[in-house]
Motif scaffolding. Structure first.
Motif, PDB file in Angstrom:
ATOM      1  N   ASP A   1       2.485   3.559   6.194  1.00  0.00           N
ATOM      2  CA  ASP A   1       1.482   2.497   6.143  1.00  0.00           C
ATOM      3  C   ASP A   1       0.196   3.089   5.596  1.00  0.00           C
ATOM      4  OD1 ASP A   1       3.120   0.518   7.257  1.00  0.00           O
ATOM      5  OD2 ASP A   1       2.627   1.154   9.293  1.00  0.00           O
TER       6      ASP A   1
ATOM      7  N   HIS B   1       0.829   0.260  -3.219  1.00  0.00           N
ATOM      8  CA  HIS B   1       2.089   0.164  -2.476  1.00  0.00           C
ATOM      9  C   HIS B   1       2.977   1.376  -2.705  1.00  0.00           C
ATOM     10  CE1 HIS B   1       0.677  -3.695  -1.502  1.00  0.00           C
ATOM     11  NE2 HIS B   1       1.174  -4.375  -2.527  1.00  0.00           N
TER      12      HIS B   1
ATOM     13  N   SER C   1       3.715   3.507   0.264  1.00  0.00           N
ATOM     14  CA  SER C   1       4.556   3.037   1.363  1.00  0.00           C
ATOM     15  C   SER C   1       5.937   3.684   1.370  1.00  0.00           C
ATOM     16  CB  SER C   1       4.697   1.510   1.306  1.00  0.00           C
ATOM     17  OG  SER C   1       5.328   1.102   0.111  1.00  0.00           O
TER      18      SER C   1
ATOM     19  N   ARG D   1       7.409  -4.114  -2.365  1.00  0.00           N
ATOM     20  CA  ARG D   1       7.633  -2.954  -1.498  1.00  0.00           C
ATOM     21  C   ARG D   1       8.669  -2.062  -2.171  1.00  0.00           C
ATOM     22  NH1 ARG D   1       4.419  -1.730   2.915  1.00  0.00           N
ATOM     23  NH2 ARG D   1       6.222  -0.791   3.942  1.00  0.00           N
TER      24      ARG D   1
END
Length: 470
Positions: free
Chosen positions: A93, A160, A163, A204
Motif C-alpha cells: 500500500d 500504482h 502496489s 492494479r
C-alpha cells in the motif's frame, strides 16, 4: 541459443527474498518506453522509515537526451503480504504526500498546462495562467495531501506500480581480463503500466515493468546508472548518445530472463527470422512459477512478416505486420492436459487426445479456443533493435495489451515494448530443433511415471481459461 535457454531454467542462481528489502536508491538502466508513448528514466529512494522520494524524468525523444519535465514524488510505502495472484511478488500500500513538477522548457510548460486546464476539475482550473513565462527550476505543486489538491490525472500519472513489488538478487561474473569471482546485482521489479491510457489510473498491476537496479549493486558496465543516480529535479539526466541501429531481424533471438505478463503468466521466448523470404518461427515456453522452472505448456508458431517501415508514432521503432499460419501445442502438466481434453470438440486439436509431453498440431482446427489462439491470424507489431553495453544485439518487440486482447488491427499496434530478446545466432544458422522441456513427473506405486500436480493447479486452471496467446 540452447545454452541461453538452459541458463534461464537454472533459477537456483536467483534469490528473491520475502519480504523484499527496499532501502536505498534504485535507478533505471536506460531510457524506458511506456505506452503512449512516453520516454522516461526513474530514480527512486526508499528510506528505512517507509518514506520514499521518487524522481520521474520525462523526455521528448526515445534516447532520453532532450528533457521535457520532471516529477518529484514523495510518500509512504507499506509492504503487505505475498501476492496470491502474481507468484513471487509482494503486495504493498502506498500514500502520496506531494507531487511536484519542474518544467525544462517553455514548450513543456505550455503543453502540460494545457492538458491540466482542459481535463482537470474545478480545483485545478487555472493551474498555470495563459502566457505565464517559464521559470527554470521552479517547482509547481500538482498534488498535496494536506490541501487535498490533485492535478495529476491529466498527465496519466499514478503510482500504482508501487502496489506490486519484487526484488531479485544474482551474481554477475567479473568481466575484466584476469579477474575471477563475481559481484552482487539487485533488481527491483515494480508493477506494470496498463497499455490503455484510460485504464492506467485505476489499474492494479499483475505483471512488471522494466526492472530498476540498485545504485550500489548494479550490472557493470552501466553508463546510464551513474548519470541517473546523480540527477535531481533541477538537473535531469542526459543519457550518453547511442548510435541508432538499422532493423536487422535475421537470426535467432532468445529471452534474457524469465518474463512475467499480466494475468499470471510466466514465459520465455525463442524466435528465428529468415530475412531472405520474410518467414519466422517461434517457441513460447510457459511456466507456473516466477523462476520458469515448472513448465505448463509450449506453443510453436510460424508464418511470415511484412517489410518494416519506420514508426511515425514511436520514434526509433519499426512497424511490421505478422501473419501466423501454423501452430502446435505441447502440454507439460496435468492441469493443461485436463483443460485441453475438456475443450469443445473441434476447437483445439483432436478430441480427448492430449497427453503430457506430446506435441499436437492445432492448425486443422483453426487454432485452440481454450488457449485463445486463432488461425490464420495477423498482428500489427512494433520492433526496435539496440546494442547493450556488452555489444550484444537486443530485440524489443511490442508490449502485449494488458487486457489480454491481440493487436489485430493497425489502431491496436503497441506503443511500448516487452523485455528484450538477445541475439543468440546469426542469420546463417538453420532453425534447430527446439529445446524440449521435461514435464514434472514422479514414480507412481506401479513404478511408472505419473504426473505431479502443481500447488497452484487450481489458480493456473482459472488463469488459463482467460488466457490470450502471447
Amino acid at each position: 541459443c540452447r545454452q541461453q535457454l538452459r541458463h534461464l531454467q537454472d533459477g537456483a542462481r536467483i534469490a528473491a527474498p520475502l519480504p523484499p528489502r527496499l532501502e536505498g536508491r534504485w535507478v533505471s538502466t536506460g531510457c524506458e518506453v511506456r505506452p503512449g508513448p512516453e520516454f522516461l528514466t526513474r530514480s527512486y529512494l526508499f528510506y528505512a522509515n517507509r518514506l520514499f522520494k521518487a524522481f520521474q524524468f520525462y523526455y521528448w525523444d526515445p534516447s532520453c537526451r532532450d528533457p521535457s519535465y520532471t516529477l518529484l514524488i514523495k510518500g509512504k510505502l507499506r509492504l503487505r503480504q505475498p501476492s496470491w495472484i502474481t507468484r513471487g511478488a509482494t503486495e504493498a500500500d502506498y500514500h502520496l504526500h506531494k507531487v511536484g513538477i519542474v518544467f525544462h522548457s517553455h514548450k513543456a510548460m505550455r503543453e502540460v498546462a494545457s492538458w491540466i486546464n482542459q481535463t482537470s476539475g474545478q480545483g485545478c482550473a487555472g493551474f498555470l495562467p495563459p502566457g505565464r513565462s517559464w521559470v527554470p527550476g521552479a517547482l509547481y505543486e500538482l498534488l498535496s495531501a494536506k490541501t487535498e489538491r490533485d492535478c495529476t490525472a491529466a498527465l496519466g500519472f499514478a503510482m500504482h506500480e508501487l502496489s506490486l513489488v519484487r526484488v531479485e538478487q544474482h551474481r554477475q561474473p567479473l568481466l575484466q581480463a584476469g579477474q575471477s569471482g563475481s559481484r552482487l546485482v539487485e533488481e527491483l521489479y515494480l508493477g506494470d503500466i496498463h497499455t490503455d491510457w484510460l485504464e492506467r489510473l485505476h489499474y492494479r498491476p499483475t505483471g512488471y515493468q522494466r526492472p530498476m537496479q540498485s545504485a550500489v549493486h548494479h550490472m557493470h558496465p552501466c553508463p546510464a546508472c551513474e548519470v541517473i543516480y546523480r540527477a535531481d529535479e533541477h538537473h535531469p539526466p542526459i543519457l550518453p548518445a547511442r548510435a541508432e541501429l538499422p532493423m536487422r531481424l535475421s537470426g535467432s533471438w532468445v529471452s534474457t530472463r524469465c518474463e512475467v505478463r499480466p494475468a499470471v503468466l510466466f514465459l520465455t521466448r525463442y524466435f528465428i527470422f529468415h530475412g531472405n523470404n520474410h518467414t519466422w518461427q517461434g517457441y513460447y515456453y510457459h511456466y507456473s512459477d516466477p523462476l520458469c522452472q515448472q513448465p505448463t505448456f509450449t506453443i510453436y508458431a510460424s508464418g511470415h512478416y511484412s517489410q518494416g517501415i519506420p514508426s511515425a508514432k514511436v520514434r526509433g521503432g519499426t512497424e511490421l505486420a505478422f501473419k501466423v499460419t501454423q501452430a502446435r501445442v505441447t502440454p507439460m502438466d496435468a492441469v493443461t492436459v485436463a483443460m485441453l481434453n475438456s475443450s469443445e470438440p473441434g476447437s483445439c486439436g483432436l478430441e480427448s487426445s492430449w497427453r503430457a509431453g506430446l506435441e499436437q498440431d492445432i492448425t486443422a482446427t483453426n487454432g485452440c479456443v481454450a488457449l485463445g489462439i486463432k488461425l490464420p491470424h495477423t498482428e500489427y507489431e512494433l520492433f526496435k533493435t539496440e546494442q547493450d553495453t556488452r555489444d550484444r544485439s537486443l530485440l524489443y518487440i511490442g508490449e502485449r495489451p494488458t487486457d489480454g486482447s491481440s493487436p489485430d488491427s493497425p489502431d491496436k499496434r503497441p506503443t511500448s515494448y516487452q523485455a528484450p530478446l538477445v541475439q543468440c545466432a546469426g542469420a546463417s544458422e538453420e532453425f534447430p530443433n527446439y529445446v524440449s522441456l521435461k514435464y514434472l513427473g514422479r514414480k507412481g506405486a506401479n513404478g511408472k511415471e505419473a504426473l505431479k500436480p502443481l500447488p497452484v493447479a487450481f489458480l493456473l486452471f482459472i488463469a488459463l481459461l482467460f488466457l490470450r496467446w502471447d
